[in-house]
Write a protein that holds these residues in place. Sequence first.
Motif, PDB file in Angstrom:
ATOM      1  N   ALA A 227       0.826  -1.207   0.000  1.00 51.69           N
ATOM      2  CA  ALA A 227       0.000   0.000   0.000  1.00 51.69           C
ATOM      3  C   ALA A 227       0.856   1.252   0.000  1.00 51.69           C
ATOM      4  N   PHE A 228       0.471   2.196  -0.811  1.00 54.10           N
ATOM      5  CA  PHE A 228       1.024   3.546  -0.785  1.00 54.10           C
ATOM      6  C   PHE A 228      -0.127   4.445  -1.168  1.00 54.10           C
ATOM      7  N   GLU A 229      -0.695   5.086  -0.179  1.00 53.12           N
ATOM      8  CA  GLU A 229      -1.855   5.924  -0.427  1.00 53.12           C
ATOM      9  C   GLU A 229      -1.602   7.323   0.106  1.00 53.12           C
ATOM     10  N   VAL A 230      -2.033   8.299  -0.668  1.00 49.59           N
ATOM     11  CA  VAL A 230      -1.852   9.702  -0.303  1.00 49.59           C
ATOM     12  C   VAL A 230      -3.235  10.333  -0.156  1.00 49.59           C
ATOM     13  N   TYR A 231      -3.454  10.953   0.983  1.00 46.75           N
ATOM     14  CA  TYR A 231      -4.704  11.662   1.252  1.00 46.75           C
ATOM     15  C   TYR A 231      -4.389  13.137   1.473  1.00 46.75           C
ATOM     16  N   PHE A 232      -5.300  13.999   1.033  1.00 44.25           N
ATOM     17  CA  PHE A 232      -5.172  15.428   1.300  1.00 44.25           C
ATOM     18  C   PHE A 232      -6.548  15.955   1.662  1.00 44.25           C
TER      19      PHE A 232
ATOM     20  N   THR B  63      -3.963   1.451  -8.594  1.00 42.96           N
ATOM     21  CA  THR B  63      -3.302   1.662  -9.886  1.00 42.96           C
ATOM     22  C   THR B  63      -2.140   0.706 -10.148  1.00 42.96           C
ATOM     23  N   HIS B  64      -1.595   0.103  -9.086  1.00 38.36           N
ATOM     24  CA  HIS B  64      -0.434  -0.795  -9.183  1.00 38.36           C
ATOM     25  C   HIS B  64       0.808  -0.082  -9.723  1.00 38.36           C
ATOM     26  N   THR B  65       0.865   1.232  -9.559  1.00 38.84           N
ATOM     27  CA  THR B  65       2.049   2.016  -9.956  1.00 38.84           C
ATOM     28  C   THR B  65       2.359   3.023  -8.863  1.00 38.84           C
ATOM     29  N   MET B  66       3.541   3.619  -8.948  1.00 39.34           N
ATOM     30  CA  MET B  66       3.901   4.699  -8.031  1.00 39.34           C
ATOM     31  C   MET B  66       3.641   6.025  -8.733  1.00 39.34           C
ATOM     32  N   PRO B  67       3.213   7.043  -7.992  1.00 43.52           N
ATOM     33  CA  PRO B  67       2.901   8.327  -8.623  1.00 43.52           C
ATOM     34  C   PRO B  67       4.159   9.159  -8.848  1.00 43.52           C
ATOM     35  N   SER B  68       4.082  10.064  -9.778  1.00 45.03           N
ATOM     36  CA  SER B  68       5.151  11.050  -9.940  1.00 45.03           C
ATOM     37  C   SER B  68       4.841  12.232  -9.022  1.00 45.03           C
ATOM     38  N   GLY B  69       5.842  13.008  -8.736  1.00 39.38           N
ATOM     39  CA  GLY B  69       5.630  14.194  -7.920  1.00 39.38           C
ATOM     40  C   GLY B  69       4.674  15.165  -8.594  1.00 39.38           C
ATOM     41  N   GLU B  70       4.792  15.258  -9.917  1.00 42.52           N
ATOM     42  CA  GLU B  70       3.923  16.166 -10.670  1.00 42.52           C
ATOM     43  C   GLU B  70       2.462  15.742 -10.573  1.00 42.52           C
ATOM     44  N   LEU B  71       2.193  14.445 -10.686  1.00 39.82           N
ATOM     45  CA  LEU B  71       0.821  13.940 -10.576  1.00 39.82           C
ATOM     46  C   LEU B  71       0.225  14.270  -9.210  1.00 39.82           C
ATOM     47  N   LEU B  72       0.989  13.996  -8.143  1.00 39.91           N
ATOM     48  CA  LEU B  72       0.506  14.302  -6.790  1.00 39.91           C
ATOM     49  C   LEU B  72       0.231  15.793  -6.643  1.00 39.91           C
ATOM     50  N   TYR B  73       1.163  16.603  -7.128  1.00 38.22           N
ATOM     51  CA  TYR B  73       1.018  18.053  -7.024  1.00 38.22           C
ATOM     52  C   TYR B  73      -0.250  18.517  -7.734  1.00 38.22           C
ATOM     53  N   GLU B  74      -0.462  18.019  -8.962  1.00 34.42           N
ATOM     54  CA  GLU B  74      -1.633  18.438  -9.732  1.00 34.42           C
ATOM     55  C   GLU B  74      -2.936  18.035  -9.039  1.00 34.42           C
ATOM     56  N   ARG B  75      -2.990  16.816  -8.529  1.00 36.23           N
ATOM     57  CA  ARG B  75      -4.222  16.352  -7.869  1.00 36.23           C
ATOM     58  C   ARG B  75      -4.491  17.123  -6.578  1.00 36.23           C
ATOM     59  N   ILE B  76      -3.456  17.411  -5.833  1.00 34.25           N
ATOM     60  CA  ILE B  76      -3.630  18.208  -4.610  1.00 34.25           C
ATOM     61  C   ILE B  76      -4.042  19.626  -4.968  1.00 34.25           C
ATOM     62  N   TYR B  77      -3.439  20.189  -6.003  1.00 33.53           N
ATOM     63  CA  TYR B  77      -3.812  21.532  -6.458  1.00 33.53           C
ATOM     64  C   TYR B  77      -5.277  21.571  -6.881  1.00 33.53           C
ATOM     65  N   ASP B  78      -5.752  20.516  -7.576  1.00 36.11           N
ATOM     66  CA  ASP B  78      -7.158  20.452  -7.984  1.00 36.11           C
ATOM     67  C   ASP B  78      -8.087  20.443  -6.771  1.00 36.11           C
TER      68      ASP B  78
END
Length: 122
Positions: A68-73, A84-99
């Motif tokens: 498990a690797f889950e990010v909550y904001f 997703t069975h993948t690791m996120p990129s920093g850009e993806l996390l940033y964009e989703r948090i910004y949204d």
Amino acid sequence: MAALAQVATYAQFGGIAAVLMGEHLWSMLHRPMPEFWRQSVEPNKVPLGMGIWLFGGTMVQNLVKTGAFEVYFDGELVFSKLQTHTMPSGELLYERIYDIIQRKKLRIGVRPMANLVGNRQQ
């Protein structure tokens, strides 16, 4: 798996205790110390104890590993490796948090990623 990990933890600490107690363990059990114990374990208490500690910890960690690797904001799931069975990129996390910040109109000083990467003034 959690129950097996618990048993492995008890075995780990029991093994360390047995190694460190040495001669006292056998006298408590009212048994003579076996010759292999006298020749192999007694002179190597510290390395054996450390080996049991490291191997046992690794074994327990692998038994309870979920991947498990889950990010909550702000209470929302931003990313889940379990889904997703993948690791996120920093850009993806940033964009989703910004949204999330924009959608909820949160007062946090964050700029869109494009403003950070593409428009740097020197």
